[in-house]
Design a protein around this motif. Structure first.
Motif, short mmCIF file in Angstrom:
data_model
loop_
_atom_site.label_atom_id
_atom_site.label_comp_id
_atom_site.label_asym_id
_atom_site.label_seq_id
_atom_site.Cartn_x
_atom_site.Cartn_y
_atom_site.Cartn_z
N SER A 173 11.72 9.31 -0.55
CA SER A 173 11.41 9.46 0.87
C SER A 173 10.12 8.76 1.28
N ARG A 174 9.27 8.42 0.33
CA ARG A 174 7.99 7.79 0.65
C ARG A 174 8.03 6.27 0.51
N MET A 175 9.17 5.70 0.17
CA MET A 175 9.24 4.26 -0.08
C MET A 175 9.56 3.48 1.19
N ARG A 176 8.94 2.31 1.33
CA ARG A 176 9.15 1.42 2.45
C ARG A 176 9.41 0.01 1.93
N PRO A 177 10.56 -0.57 2.21
CA PRO A 177 11.69 0.00 2.95
C PRO A 177 12.45 1.01 2.10
N ALA A 178 13.28 1.82 2.74
CA ALA A 178 14.06 2.80 2.00
C ALA A 178 15.03 2.09 1.07
N ASP A 226 0.83 -1.21 0.00
CA ASP A 226 0.00 0.00 0.00
C ASP A 226 0.86 1.26 0.00
N GLN A 227 1.65 1.44 -1.05
CA GLN A 227 2.51 2.62 -1.10
C GLN A 227 2.57 3.23 -2.50
#
Length: 292
Positions: free
Chosen positions: A27-32, A17-18
């Motif tokens: 900066s909005r990504m998970r994981p970086a 969900d990203q």
């Protein structure tokens, strides 16, 4: 220390969900993503050279900028104005490596901007030795009728036409030993049915690389390209749905997506004396997915 390549980066599943709006931010990504910030160690392969890296704000472009700076190069970074925050982060890593950095926002679809990128790089950094054509636009389709004229023209302008404009502007400033490194993709050969336009542009880049290498070899300028597979960059949450994001890279032989840091060494090789007998080459970095 030996590292198992299956575990050298995060394995799926990723948080699905990203999704992001185009063009996407690191900066909005998970994981970086890992761009080599804490791992890449330079060997002095590009001392006092000047590189222009398009799409250098994030993803593979950021990893290349960091690696080039740690190899001793000054770096000019091209990116879209809305990517300013990512570009500033990349610039800070270049400065930490003790090298000069030049930030050049704008749209590569504009031929005048491409010419200005080269002119400003030469004027402010003192020359141009390496051109990395890395920036790209990606659109997806469900069927053939989904492909619009805007998709076609915009993608080819950003991914292919810009490479012509930048090469035309850059080559007159490049001396023997100069290098052009283009980013193609495994999609140049795999050509997923949902990536008709993107795969077409990447196939064009592979052919352009060979033709340009033949044209420039008599000048002592090498031209090569890198073909990434699935890599954890902001382009992924722009175009993929939650299920595709969650499983990114799971279908590769290594079972995971690549990290930008794992692409940078190929770009260093192709720009440095270590690759002096390489021109017209396509270097796959695909996690084992075959391209031929």
């Amino acid at each position: 220390m030996t590292i198992d390549p299956r575990d050298a980066g995060p394995r799926p599943p990723f948080p699905g969900d990203q999704q992001q709006e185009r063009p996407g931010l690191t900066s909005r990504m998970r994981p970086a993503p890992d761009h080599g910030e804490t791992s890449y160690v330079g060997k002095g392969l590009l001392i006092d050279r000047v590189a222009l890296v398009t799409g250098g704000d994030s993803g593979i472009g950021r990893a290349v900028a960091i690696a080039y700076a740690r190899e001793g190069a000054d770096v000019a970074i091209s990116y879209l104005p809305v990517e300013q925050s990512d570009a500033e982060d990349t610039a800070e890593w270049v400065r930490k490596a003790g090298r000069r950095v030049l930030l050049l926002p704008g749209d590569l679809r504009d031929p005048a901007h491409c010419r200005d990128l080269v002119a400003r790089t030469v004027a402010e950094l003192g020359g141009l030795d390496i051109l990395v054509n890395n920036a790209a636009a990606q659109v997806v389709n469900e069927g053939l009728d989904d492909v619009t004229p805007e998709d076609l023209e915009g993608s080819f302008r950003a991914n292919v036409f810009a490479m012509f404009y930048l090469a035309q502007a850059a080559v007159p400033h490049m001396k023997p030993g100069g290098a052009i490194v283009n980013s193609t993709s495994q999609q140049a050969k795999v050509a997923d049915k949902t990536m008709l336009v993107y795969a077409s542009t990447k196939g064009a880049i592979a052919s352009l690389t060979i033709g340009l290498s033949n044209l420039l070899a008599p000048k002592g300028i090498r031209v090569n390209c890198v073909a990434p597979g699935p890599v954890w960059t902001p382009i992924q949450p722009i175009v993929k749905d939650p299920e595709q994001i969650a499983s990114l890279g799971a279908d590769t032989p290594l079972g995971r997506a690549g990290q930008p840091a794992e692409l940078a060494p190929a770009y260093v090789l192709l720009a440095s004396r270590e690759g002096s007998y390489m021109t017209g080459a396509l270097v796959p970095v695909t996690g084992g997915t075959p391209m031929y």
